[in-house]
Scaffold this active site. Structure first.
Site, PDB file in Angstrom:
ATOM      1  CG  LEU A   1      -1.970  -1.014   0.912  1.00  0.00           C
ATOM      2  CD1 LEU A   1      -2.274  -1.136   2.664  1.00  0.00           C
ATOM      3  CD2 LEU A   1      -2.851  -0.809   0.351  1.00  0.00           C
ATOM      4  CG  ASP A   2       0.181   4.726  -2.707  1.00  0.00           C
ATOM      5  OD1 ASP A   2       1.232   3.804  -3.007  1.00  0.00           O
ATOM      6  OD2 ASP A   2      -0.718   5.377  -3.193  1.00  0.00           O
ATOM      7  CE  LYS A   3       6.365   6.650   5.171  1.00  0.00           C
ATOM      8  NZ  LYS A   3       7.677   7.711   5.488  1.00  0.00           N
TER       9      LYS A   3
END
Length: 197
Positions: free
Chosen positions: A20-22
């Site tokens: 997942l994106d940060k």
């Protein structure tokens, strides 16, 4: 989770099979064996997982639709459905005057289903239709709370019944779902230490 049948390809620690994106929260699938990691990764690459996200976007978005704006010359597809609109007044009650000023058109909670897996696809697609994620300054979102980046949660992953490597990987299918936190998370304030005496 089921115990592994064999310890011969057991990993010392579980390995993530996707990312997942940060600043994005939510479900991440991990495998405990090399074979499981390989099969799950292959399922993601083949588009077998159905993914659902929830986001808070700027402005009033109504109904449902499909976004097919290409990203870096590659086809991309996102389906969406607006679920709840928040007025400026409601946002002000939670985030204060800054949100009231920044989000002059309110904000909408949206369910998103990416059908392709491009980098920052959901964030870029919401910007493309004029509704960037609240707080996503990289893609045009207005920052209303310095303690929170943006609200985007992976809330559901569904793997239909599939057959991989000459065996059923998920007989009957698998579904993973979480209840996301409120989009209106406030930083905790120190207790009021004034005495009433």
């Amino acid at each position: 989770l089921k115990p592994s049948n064999s310890s011969r390809d057991l990993l010392r620690t579980a390995r993530c099979c996707h990312r997942l994106d940060k600043p994005t929260g939510g479900i991440v699938i991990c495998g405990k064996t090399r074979e499981a990691v390989q099969d799950i990764c292959q399922s993601f690459q083949n588009g077998l997982f159905q993914k659902k996200y929830q986001a808070l976007v700027q402005g009033r978005l109504e109904g449902k639709g499909v976004i097919t704006t290409p990203l870096k010359s590659r086809s991309a597809r996102t389906e969406y459905r607006a679920t709840r609109f928040f007025t400026r007044g409601e946002l002000k009650q939670v985030w204060g005057e800054e949100a009231y000023s920044a989000l002059d058109s309110g904000a909408t909670l949206v369910d998103l289903w990416p059908k392709t897996g491009r980098t920052h696809q959901l964030r870029r697609h919401m910007k493309a239709i004029g509704h960037p994620l609240v707080g996503d300054y990289r893609y045009g979102g207005k920052v209303v709370n310095v303690d929170i980046d943006f609200y985007l949660w992976a809330v559901e992953l569904i793997l239909p019944e599939i057959f991989l490597n000459n065996k059923f990987y998920s007989k009957g299918g698998m579904q993973f779902r979480i209840e996301p936190p409120s989009p209106f998370i406030q930083p905790t304030k120190p207790p009021d230490d004034r005495s009433s005496a």
